[in-house]
Design an enzyme around this catalytic site. Structure first.
Site, PDB file in Angstrom:
ATOM      1  N   GLU A 350      10.715  29.710 -11.163  1.00 50.82           N
ATOM      2  CA  GLU A 350      11.384  30.033 -12.417  1.00 50.82           C
ATOM      3  C   GLU A 350      11.378  28.830 -13.345  1.00 50.82           C
ATOM      4  O   GLU A 350      11.524  27.690 -12.918  1.00 50.82           O
ATOM      5  CB  GLU A 350      12.812  30.525 -12.180  1.00 50.82           C
ATOM      6  CG  GLU A 350      13.703  29.567 -11.429  1.00 50.82           C
ATOM      7  CD  GLU A 350      15.068  30.184 -11.111  1.00 50.82           C
ATOM      8  OE1 GLU A 350      16.071  29.476 -11.300  1.00 50.82           O
ATOM      9  OE2 GLU A 350      15.129  31.344 -10.669  1.00 50.82           O
ATOM     10  N   CYS A 351      11.159  29.097 -14.607  1.00 49.31           N
ATOM     11  CA  CYS A 351      11.208  28.122 -15.693  1.00 49.31           C
ATOM     12  C   CYS A 351      10.335  26.902 -15.388  1.00 49.31           C
ATOM     13  O   CYS A 351       9.120  26.994 -15.407  1.00 49.31           O
ATOM     14  CB  CYS A 351      12.656  27.739 -16.000  1.00 49.31           C
ATOM     15  SG  CYS A 351      12.891  27.167 -17.709  1.00 49.31           S
ATOM     16  N   GLY A 352      10.912  25.751 -15.080  1.00 48.06           N
ATOM     17  CA  GLY A 352      10.110  24.564 -14.810  1.00 48.06           C
ATOM     18  C   GLY A 352       9.143  24.759 -13.666  1.00 48.06           C
ATOM     19  O   GLY A 352       8.012  24.263 -13.691  1.00 48.06           O
ATOM     20  N   PHE A 354       7.785  27.577 -12.871  1.00 49.56           N
ATOM     21  CA  PHE A 354       6.748  28.429 -13.442  1.00 49.56           C
ATOM     22  C   PHE A 354       5.733  27.580 -14.198  1.00 49.56           C
ATOM     23  O   PHE A 354       4.518  27.786 -14.089  1.00 49.56           O
ATOM     24  CB  PHE A 354       7.405  29.464 -14.346  1.00 49.56           C
ATOM     25  CG  PHE A 354       6.466  30.390 -15.068  1.00 49.56           C
ATOM     26  CD1 PHE A 354       5.418  31.007 -14.410  1.00 49.56           C
ATOM     27  CD2 PHE A 354       6.649  30.663 -16.424  1.00 49.56           C
ATOM     28  CE1 PHE A 354       4.558  31.887 -15.086  1.00 49.56           C
ATOM     29  CE2 PHE A 354       5.812  31.528 -17.096  1.00 49.56           C
ATOM     30  CZ  PHE A 354       4.761  32.133 -16.430  1.00 49.56           C
ATOM     31  N   GLY A 446       8.324  33.249 -13.522  1.00 47.86           N
ATOM     32  CA  GLY A 446       8.552  33.449 -14.939  1.00 47.86           C
ATOM     33  C   GLY A 446       9.639  32.530 -15.445  1.00 47.86           C
ATOM     34  O   GLY A 446      10.173  31.696 -14.707  1.00 47.86           O
TER      35      GLY A 446
END
Length: 475
Positions: A350-352, A354, A446
């Site tokens: 997730e986020c970083g 991703f 994501g």
């Protein structure tokens, strides 16, 4: 029934000094051998990380948007059970919530759901009698305001007694102390996220100085008395709600997939270092409670993935600030790519995390850095927040299985050439929606940050994918 001494520090708006006061109060309590548990209202990773690293206190999130009333209370009860006092820090202004039309998921909502006494921190510099309508407005705005005391900020010791007398006489609410201007104790916003090991000692000295001041300016005895008078909570009923949700999720998967073929615990690799540091600790503990073993590693400092992993977790953080070092660790990037692409090791990011799975990352200076290359696209800095705030994910799958709705949030300055289209994300207010998350039988990645207690199918499907991988490896 369960007795938890508890209080919340809230304020009329962001920037009113909530974090400073909360940190100083936590330090003061620990120095008096009162064991606190701290809680942040909302989805923020930063304040709990600060409390844990610098103050050494157990710190968790409480978010009524994610978990509703009963499960929110369950998490409070679970994490404060062996502590002497629970200290909550509000978010934004006390009545701010999901939208202009609703206080839901804000500090006042959390206080109401948990029956927590609130101390309202009022910025008082340059005001006297004008404080009265401001405070009265907060007391009268909702039928259940939960505000049990006032603390004044940015006032001096000579004026404070007169302000206290005026407020208590006119509004009949106790004023339990003040916070003077403390220039030497200011916590820069950078400190709340980017805490380097060599900075911790300096920050601890600042907070010790702040605690020295608060010991003189707060009526700690009265504050604790109000906290002790908080109503009992029905812990058994709240636990029953959570256990029912968990059992419904577990019933969806074959029991044997939640462990290795030999009966051992599934081993989940957890990326954890300066680049990957945004965690909900409750997420990690839930994985352990479900039988997983978490094996920490560093994409920055370790040359290879740990042996024998059944799945991989890459959370958010600051990969963009460490992009050169991540690029330089080519053996780790190769390990991650081969594990995810060639061996189909289940990966949740997730986020970083991703961003790290992309072929490359263009940093804030425009330099392109090679990343793990699990996805062929690039990510890049946009210079502004993208899709900020709460959302509900709908209509998608995790590791090939539908999981129902997931309440989550995003906060990122980077964008991807392909952010995914597995889920439809909808804002809780308004009509805005978009597609997000790349999901297959072996990868789910994501920008949204997922809170597992919002939907227990999230960790269950991760462990199921890990169990299937472990079984396939054995054969």
């Amino acid at each position: 029934m369960m007795k938890i001494n508890r209080l919340m520090i809230a304020a009329p708006a962001s920037g009113s000094g909530k974090t400073l006061l909360t940190c100083g109060l936590l330090r003061l309590l620990t120095r008096k051998n009162i064991r606190p548990a701290s809680f942040k209202c909302g989805p923020d990773f930063i304040d709990p990380m600060f409390h844990s690293k610098v103050l050494g206190t157990r710190s968790r999130n409480l978010d009524t948007f994610f978990t509703g009333e009963s499960v929110t209370r369950y998490l409070l009860e679970k994490n404060a059970a062996d502590c002497d006092a629970a200290v909550m820090e509000g978010v934004m202004g006390y009545y701010d919530g999901l939208s202009m039309e609703s206080s839901r998921a804000g500090a006042s909502d959390l206080a109401s759901v948990t029956d927590t006494p609130v101390f309202l921190l009022i910025p008082a510099k340059g005001a006297s009698r004008s404080l009265l309508p401001m405070i009265k407005g907060f007391l009268d705005f909702q039928k259940k305001p939960c505000i049990r005391g006032i603390i004044l900020n940015r006032v001096n010791g000579m004026l404070y007694p007169r302000l206290k007398e005026m407020i208590e006489k006119e509004l009949h609410i106790p004023v339990v102390g003040y916070l003077p201007v403390v220039k030497d104790c200011v916590l820069e916003s950078r400190h709340l996220g980017l805490i380097l090991p060599e900075e911790i000692q300096s920050l601890q000295k600042k907070l010790d100085s702040l605690a020295d001041i608060l010991e003189k300016t707060l009526d700690l005895r009265q504050i604790l008395e109000i906290a002790e008078n908080a109503p009992e909570l029905d812990a058994a009923a709240d636990a029953e709600v959570w256990n029912r949700q968990k059992q419904e999720a577990l019933a969806l998967v074959p029991e044997e997939t939640l462990r290795r073929p030999d009966g051992g615990k599934l081993r989940i690799g957890l990326a954890r270092d300066e680049a990957f540091c945004f965690f909900y600790e409750d997420n990690l503990q839930l994985l352990r409670d479900l039988g997983a073993e978490l094996e920490e590693f560093s994409p920055l400092h370790d040359r290879h993935l740990p042996d024998g992993l059944d799945a991989l977790l890459l959370h958010g953080g600051y990969p963009e600030l460490h992009a050169e070092e991540l690029e330089g660790n080519s053996s780790m990037r190769r390990d991650v790519r081969e594990a995810a692409v060639d061996r189909k090791l289940p990966v949740m990011a997730e986020c970083g995390g991703f961003l790290y799975l992309h072929e490359s990352l263009k940093d804030m200076e425009g330099k392109v850095r090679k990343m793990a290359g699990v996805f062929p696209e690039s990510s890049y800095y946009t210079g502004h927040l993208n899709r900020f705030g709460y959302m509900t994910l709908k209509g998608g799958t995790l590791f090939g299985h539908p999981v129902g709705e997931i309440r989550s949030h995003e906060f990122h300055y980077y964008e991807s050439e392909n952010p995914g289209d597995t889920f439809r994300a909808e804002k809780p207010s308004g009509t805005r929606s978009w597609r997000c998350i790349r999901s297959s039988d072996s990868v789910s990645a994501g920008f949204p940050h997922l809170y597992y207690y919002a939907n227990p199918e999230i960790p269950v499907r991760l462990l199921q994918a890990a169990g299937v991988f472990a079984g396939r490896r054995e054969t």
